[in-house]
Scaffold this motif. Structure first.
Motif, PDB file in Angstrom:
ATOM      1  N   LEU A 184       0.837  -1.198   0.000  1.00  0.00           N
ATOM      2  CA  LEU A 184       0.000   0.000   0.000  1.00  0.00           C
ATOM      3  C   LEU A 184       0.876   1.254   0.000  1.00  0.00           C
ATOM      4  O   LEU A 184       0.645   2.196  -0.766  1.00  0.00           O
ATOM      5  CB  LEU A 184      -0.886  -0.030   1.255  1.00  0.00           C
ATOM      6  CG  LEU A 184      -2.203   0.725   1.202  1.00  0.00           C
ATOM      7  CD1 LEU A 184      -3.033   0.273   0.020  1.00  0.00           C
ATOM      8  CD2 LEU A 184      -2.980   0.496   2.499  1.00  0.00           C
ATOM      9  N   THR A 193       1.167   4.599  -2.667  1.00  0.00           N
ATOM     10  CA  THR A 193       0.799   5.976  -2.362  1.00  0.00           C
ATOM     11  C   THR A 193       1.911   6.767  -1.699  1.00  0.00           C
ATOM     12  O   THR A 193       1.843   7.984  -1.626  1.00  0.00           O
ATOM     13  CB  THR A 193      -0.405   5.993  -1.408  1.00  0.00           C
ATOM     14  OG1 THR A 193      -0.016   5.324  -0.217  1.00  0.00           O
ATOM     15  CG2 THR A 193      -1.595   5.314  -2.024  1.00  0.00           C
ATOM     16  N   TYR A 230      -5.875   7.854   3.569  1.00  0.00           N
ATOM     17  CA  TYR A 230      -6.603   6.872   2.785  1.00  0.00           C
ATOM     18  C   TYR A 230      -8.113   7.030   2.983  1.00  0.00           C
ATOM     19  O   TYR A 230      -8.573   7.765   3.848  1.00  0.00           O
ATOM     20  CB  TYR A 230      -6.185   5.459   3.192  1.00  0.00           C
ATOM     21  CG  TYR A 230      -4.763   5.131   2.835  1.00  0.00           C
ATOM     22  CD1 TYR A 230      -4.451   4.652   1.568  1.00  0.00           C
ATOM     23  CD2 TYR A 230      -3.742   5.317   3.750  1.00  0.00           C
ATOM     24  CE1 TYR A 230      -3.148   4.359   1.229  1.00  0.00           C
ATOM     25  CE2 TYR A 230      -2.437   5.027   3.421  1.00  0.00           C
ATOM     26  CZ  TYR A 230      -2.142   4.544   2.161  1.00  0.00           C
ATOM     27  OH  TYR A 230      -0.866   4.253   1.822  1.00  0.00           O
ATOM     28  N   LEU A 277     -10.814   2.776  -0.355  1.00  0.00           N
ATOM     29  CA  LEU A 277     -10.057   2.001  -1.342  1.00  0.00           C
ATOM     30  C   LEU A 277     -10.782   0.717  -1.765  1.00  0.00           C
ATOM     31  O   LEU A 277     -10.478   0.159  -2.811  1.00  0.00           O
ATOM     32  CB  LEU A 277      -8.686   1.640  -0.775  1.00  0.00           C
ATOM     33  CG  LEU A 277      -7.592   2.702  -0.944  1.00  0.00           C
ATOM     34  CD1 LEU A 277      -6.295   2.219  -0.330  1.00  0.00           C
ATOM     35  CD2 LEU A 277      -7.385   3.003  -2.427  1.00  0.00           C
ATOM     36  N   VAL A 334      -9.304   3.000   6.013  1.00  0.00           N
ATOM     37  CA  VAL A 334      -8.534   2.913   4.773  1.00  0.00           C
ATOM     38  C   VAL A 334      -9.406   2.472   3.600  1.00  0.00           C
ATOM     39  O   VAL A 334      -9.305   3.018   2.502  1.00  0.00           O
ATOM     40  CB  VAL A 334      -7.346   1.933   4.955  1.00  0.00           C
ATOM     41  CG1 VAL A 334      -6.612   1.710   3.633  1.00  0.00           C
ATOM     42  CG2 VAL A 334      -6.389   2.463   5.999  1.00  0.00           C
ATOM     43  N   ARG A 375     -11.420   8.364  -2.176  1.00  0.00           N
ATOM     44  CA  ARG A 375     -10.776   9.668  -2.363  1.00  0.00           C
ATOM     45  C   ARG A 375     -10.347   9.829  -3.805  1.00  0.00           C
ATOM     46  O   ARG A 375      -9.917   8.880  -4.449  1.00  0.00           O
ATOM     47  CB  ARG A 375      -9.537   9.747  -1.473  1.00  0.00           C
ATOM     48  CG  ARG A 375      -9.866   9.859  -0.022  1.00  0.00           C
ATOM     49  CD  ARG A 375      -8.672  10.463   0.651  1.00  0.00           C
ATOM     50  NE  ARG A 375      -8.921  10.619   2.066  1.00  0.00           N
ATOM     51  CZ  ARG A 375      -8.175  11.405   2.832  1.00  0.00           C
ATOM     52  NH1 ARG A 375      -7.164  12.069   2.295  1.00  0.00           N
ATOM     53  NH2 ARG A 375      -8.442  11.512   4.106  1.00  0.00           N
ATOM     54  N   LEU A 381      -6.837   8.922  -4.838  1.00  0.00           N
ATOM     55  CA  LEU A 381      -6.506   7.507  -4.768  1.00  0.00           C
ATOM     56  C   LEU A 381      -7.182   6.705  -5.880  1.00  0.00           C
ATOM     57  O   LEU A 381      -7.054   5.499  -5.955  1.00  0.00           O
ATOM     58  CB  LEU A 381      -6.926   6.931  -3.418  1.00  0.00           C
ATOM     59  CG  LEU A 381      -6.224   7.522  -2.201  1.00  0.00           C
ATOM     60  CD1 LEU A 381      -6.815   6.961  -0.930  1.00  0.00           C
ATOM     61  CD2 LEU A 381      -4.727   7.234  -2.255  1.00  0.00           C
ATOM     62  N   THR A 418      -5.225   4.139  -7.874  1.00  0.00           N
ATOM     63  CA  THR A 418      -4.434   3.126  -7.164  1.00  0.00           C
ATOM     64  C   THR A 418      -4.523   1.783  -7.874  1.00  0.00           C
ATOM     65  O   THR A 418      -5.600   1.351  -8.278  1.00  0.00           O
ATOM     66  CB  THR A 418      -4.954   2.979  -5.726  1.00  0.00           C
ATOM     67  OG1 THR A 418      -5.034   4.271  -5.141  1.00  0.00           O
ATOM     68  CG2 THR A 418      -4.038   2.100  -4.913  1.00  0.00           C
TER      69      THR A 418
END
Lengths: 497, 526
Positions: free
Chosen positions: A354, A358, A366, A369, A435, A441, A444, A447
């Motif tokens: 992780l 990031t 976070y 996710l 998280v 977000r 993110l 990701t």
């Protein structure tokens, strides 16, 4: 007899030497070589483990003894009983996975080569320590191991890595040097001679009460620092935060077990009377570790620090199990050493993945996710649940065994420690919630999902946890006999005293 | 008083005679060979051959030794296995030292000044430098020092010991003054070393006089017997004994007699520091062992407080002061003070184990010392015109050395780890042996102090490792430091590094040799 253990110790070291000797053009292949060496190590280990006689798991098997420095009284003496075998298994399973996890970490070929070589050297030392049947040899490896670890922490990792490395080194060295006095003094208490450091020859000595207690303390301090036990645990969070997650995974999952392993196989065996004497105090500190570690874990913003505090808590449970001196509790503690390695190793590696995506381990950075990387979230949840001892996953069994086993003799300690199960649910599930759940977000959104390589790293660990979660007997078979021996060792002293 | 011509058995003295005779010949070479470059080559070759021959002779003596050894001049000189073991150690240091003495930079600059008599910065100095002059007297001086130290290990008489002490000390005083760079500092160091050394010699000889006054003897064994007879502890005798010990502890560099060490270590030409640091400590320890075990042992109880106090002070102060140093050479100097303390720990209880442990400890310590200073001599500042300047001794200048020159920095790290006593290095086995000896002698409180000091000491050794490997070269001064790779210095680094590892991993052979050397030949009557 085929010298399995010597080869298991020498092979990774030879691999490291090979890596350092590689000419510059061949350096690009260092990862393949490292994986190859650790793979070969694993195969060799499996071959050895299959020949291990489970019925006689309490005795040292595959023993080898050669004179090393007869003037000092030390020998190159290796051998494994059930405890050692299981921990070596942990080391040889986790190391290739840690290497695989670091596959893309270094772009600089030289740095990569150094990292891998240092990991291999550490593996040599780990196997050697778990197989040592000679107190001096154990000590030498125990201390020498600091060198590769120091460089692993100090060279590869975050901004504070140098501080963390020095702190780690000084804590360990302080404990180690106090142990050295104990090691030397123990020899003079023993029969002496050219093999006077063999564990067998130092077992069952007629020590005076004070001597035995002082010796016990000198050994125990070193192990307590390594295990990390409150109040000498403070190096661990700093190291976890700064070192590379792969390094920390190995460190916490395998190397720190040397602390509990030492308590179990040296303190209890060599100083049974003093262990009895110290048990109440040790258990108090163990319970403090359990609760304090869990409470601090809840308060952490940094996930790596969080996981390290959960380990402080879990190590407390192991130590509680060991010093309850009950067959079931010791079996549970030994099994927990293995299971905790799987679970925490996987957790550190996942957090590492992780962070690699990031660049931060801060929980607050976070959110949501789960929707972006569902597979990642799934893996994380399973591993997290294992850490909070969910039934069906292997840590559960071992924790229960410790609590059930220790209850008859240390009911209060067990009841207080059991609170940690609730706290564990808090720190794991809260982290998961912050998280992975909630609205995703924006920053993110890109990701990456867990890659195949990463799944290959964590998958085997989860599989093993499931296997041992449902069939713990596979491992317990190896632990019953040595646990019984340890219990009887202490019990005889008690009866005699 | 009748004077009887003593009968001297010359053969056991062969190694010492070879070295001292060769030193005299070396002086003649100075006089007759005119070209500096030729002279240097001849001196180096000659010195090496002589030292190796002496080493060979010493080993042959060892093999030929019967019944524990020979007394060469009744009570004055005794060649036994103990002496031969120490002589071997000192010869090894001498051989490494002489190689290091001859090392030069790539630009051909030696470590020693062009003309010792020219004052720093003077026209003469410049001229001498331009003409390529070289002080090659350093080679015979080294031989004198080695010869004196070898004598120091087998002398069994307090007065004769003084002679040996001066033979090697005088050579060292001169050597310290001959640095090529930072000459004023070198002169200051030599003067300080000389004055304090002369002072300690005076204290020593005064102590000998008092002992003579109390016992009417000057040789070790008769003094020991006389002490046994004196029932009341004679203040004259005790004062004498303390003063004698002070003289020896000065050479060992133990607190509070250590104040010369940092300056002499820092100011001396680095090859001299290397040799001096290793060999002087070995010679001083050898003499201390012999005196304590063959002469002053009846006073063990009375002098143990002094040994304990000095050991503790040395370990604590040496460690603490090393912590705050910013100069590599001074840091190593204070670490040598701490090591003097560790050496003294072994004397707790005067056990037999200590006699076997100390030569090993000093061998391990000396190899690491010579190696470490050989590395120091290779790390140079770059001057503004781009040429190679003086040694970069500020700690900060070592930042990132591991990236610049991984092998050299790796060797340095190895030596530092050996100083710190990390397992699998020679230093660990040495410490282990010394601690074992002390615990066997009931000195576990001392060992506890030693252990704490070791833990603290690890901090400053590791700090240098951190600087070399874990710190980046500060930006803007990437070129400020230059690493030389003189073949001779590299040879010394490789040999010492190999020695440190071999003695750390497979010390059994060497340990057994020193164990068989752990006995003294003491004449019972004469």
């Amino acid at each position: 007899m085929f010298p399995f253990l010597t080869i298991l110790v020498a092979l990774p070291a030879a691999g490291a030497a090979l890596l350092w000797a590689l000419p510059a053009p061949a350096r690009a292949r260092s990862r393949e070589i490292a994986i190859g060496v650790t793979g070969l190590e694993l195969v060799l280990f499996v071959v050895m483990a299959l020949q291990f006689d489970k019925a006689d798991a309490g005795a040292f098997q595959f023993s080898e003894t050669y004179a090393w420095i007869p003037q000092i009284g030390t020998s190159w003496a290796l051998g494994v009983n059930g405890f050692g075998l299981l921990l070596i298994a942990l080391a040889v399973i986790l190391t290739p996975l840690a290497i695989l996890a670091a596959w893309r970490e270094d772009t600089d070929l030289k740095a990569r080569r150094d990292y891998l070589a240092l990991i291999l050297v550490s593996l040599s030392f780990m196997v050697g320590i778990f197989a040592a049947r000679d107190v001096f040899l154990f000590y030498v490896l125990f201390e020498a191991m600091l060198i590769p670890l120091y460089f692993l922490i100090g060279r590869f990792g975050g901004l504070q890595r140098r501080y963390a490395a020095v702190k780690f080194l000084l804590f360990s060295l302080a404990g180690g040097l106090v142990m050295l006095v104990g090691v030397v003094a123990l020899y003079f208490q023993g029969p002496g001679g050219e093999d006077g450091f063999l564990t067998d020859r130092l077992t069952g000595l007629e020590l005076s009460t004070t001597t035995e207690r002082l010796l016990f303390l000198s050994f125990f301090l070193a192990f307590a620092i390594k295990a990390p036990m409150v109040p000498v645990h403070t190096w661990l969070p700093d190291v976890a935060e700064s070192a590379r997650p792969g390094t920390t995974a190995l460190l916490v999952a395998v190397l720190d077990k040397i602390g509990t392993f030492g308590m179990l196989t040296l303190c209890l065996v060599l100083f049974p009377e003093a262990s009895q004497w110290a048990a109440p105090g040790v258990i108090v500190f163990a319970v403090i570790s359990v609760i304090y570690g869990a409470l601090l874990a809840i308060g952490q913003k940094d996930m790596l620090r969080l996981v390290s505090f959960t380990s402080v808590s879990h190590f407390g449970v192991m130590i509680l199990g060991i010093f309850a001196f009950q067959q079931t509790s010791i079996e549970g503690a030994a099994l927990y050493m293995f299971n905790h390695g799987l679970s925490t190793g996987a957790l550190f590696l996942l957090v590492g993945f992780l962070v690699a995506r990031t660049g931060t381990a801060d929980v607050d950075a976070y959110g949501g996710l789960q929707k972006v990387v569902p597979v990642f979230a799934g893996y994380f949840l399973v591993v997290g649940l294992s850490s909070l001892s969910l039934p069906g996953l292997s840590p559960f069994i071992s924790e229960i065994m410790v609590f059930v086993g220790a209850y008859p003799v240390a009911a209060v300690a067990v009841i207080i420690s059991a609170i940690s199960v609730v706290l564990a649910a808090l720190y794991i599930l809260l982290t998961y919630k912050r998280v992975f759940t909630g609205p995703p977000r924006e920053e993110l959104a890109a990701t990456r999902e867990l890659t195949v390589r990463e799944r290959l790293v964590v998958g085997p660990l989860i599989a093993l946890m499931l296997l041992l979660g449902f069939l713990p007997g596979i491992a317990i078979d190896y632990l019953s006999a040595p646990s019984a021996d340890a219990v009887s060792q202490v019990a005889i002293e008690e009866a005699g005293a | 008083m009748n004077f009887v011509t003593p009968e001297i058995a010359w053969a056991p003295l062969a190694p010492i005679i070879i070295v001292l005779g060769a030193a005299a010949i070396g002086v003649l070479i100075e006089a007759f060979v005119r070209r500096p470059a030729t002279r240097r080559t001849i001196q180096l070759g000659f010195g090496l051959v002589v030292l190796i021959a002496a080493l060979g002779t010493t080993i042959a003596q060892w093999a030929a030794l019967e019944g524990g050894g020979t007394t060469v001049m009744q009570f004055m000189l005794t060649v036994d296995r103990q002496a031969l073991a120490w002589q071997t150690v000192i010869l090894v240091f001498g051989i490494l030292g002489i190689i290091l003495f001859a090392a030069r930079t790539r630009a051909g600059e030696p470590a020693f000044t062009a003309l010792g008599s020219a004052s720093p910065g003077s026209l003469e100095e410049t001229l001498a430098r331009r003409r390529g002059l070289e002080v090659t007297e350093v080679f015979p001086l080294l031989l004198f020092a080695v010869g004196g130290m070898m004598l120091f290990t087998c002398v069994t008489d307090f007065v004769f010991l003084f002679v040996a002490l001066e033979v090697f000390s005088l050579a060292l005083y001169i050597l310290v003054a001959l640095a090529r760079r930072r000459r004023l500092m070198s002169h200051e160091a030599a003067l300080k070393y000389f004055l304090l050394g002369a002072f300690s010699s005076a204290i020593y000889i005064f102590g000998v006089a008092l002992i003579y006054g109390a016992t009417t003897q000057t040789s070790f064994a008769p003094v020991g017997r006389a002490i046994d007879v004196i029932s009341d502890r004679d203040p004259l005798l005790l004062t004498g004994v303390v003063l004698v010990l002070v003289g020896l502890l000065f050479k060992l560099g133990a607190v509070p007699f250590h104040s010369w060490t940092p300056d002499a270590y820092q100011g001396a030409p680095t090859p001299v520091t290397a040799f001096m640091g290793a060999a002087t400590k070995a010679a001083a320890t050898a003499a201390l062992v012999r005196i304590l075990y063959t002469s002053l042992y009846p006073l063990e109880w009375e002098i143990s407080w002094m040994i304990w106090a000095v050991a503790c002070l040395s370990m604590v102060l040496g460690t603490v002061l090393a912590l705050v140093q910013t100069n590599v050479k001074r840091m190593l100097a204070y670490s040598s003070v701490a090591h003097a303390g560790f050496i003294l720990v072994a004397f707790a209880g005067l056990t037999n184990e200590a006699v076997a442990a100390l030569p090993f400890y000093l061998l391990a310590y000396g190899l690491a010392t010579i190696g470490a200073f050989a590395v120091v001599s290779q790390v140079r500042e770059r001057t503004e015109d781009g040429s190679v300047g003086a040694e970069a001794v500020r700690l900060g200048q070592w930042a990132g050395l591991g990236k610049r020159s991984p092998l050299l920095a790796g060797a340095m790290a190895l030596f530092l780890l050996s100083f710190a006593g990390i397992p699998l290095t020679a230093g660990f086995i040495g410490k282990f042996e010394v601690f074992s000896a002390a615990i066997a002698g009931g000195g576990w409180p001392l060992v506890l102090v030693a252990v704490i000091a070791s833990a603290v000491a690890a901090f400053f050794y590791v700090r240098l490792v951190v600087l070399m490997f874990l710190t980046d070269v500060p930006e803007g001064i990437e070129d400020a430091v230059e690493v030389e790779d003189s073949p001779l210095a590299t040879l010394v680094v490789v040999v010492t590094a190999a020695g440190v590892i071999v003695l750390g991993v497979l010390p059994a052979g060497v340990l057994s040799v020193f164990e068989s050397a752990a006995q003294f030949l003491v004449l019972s009557n004469g």
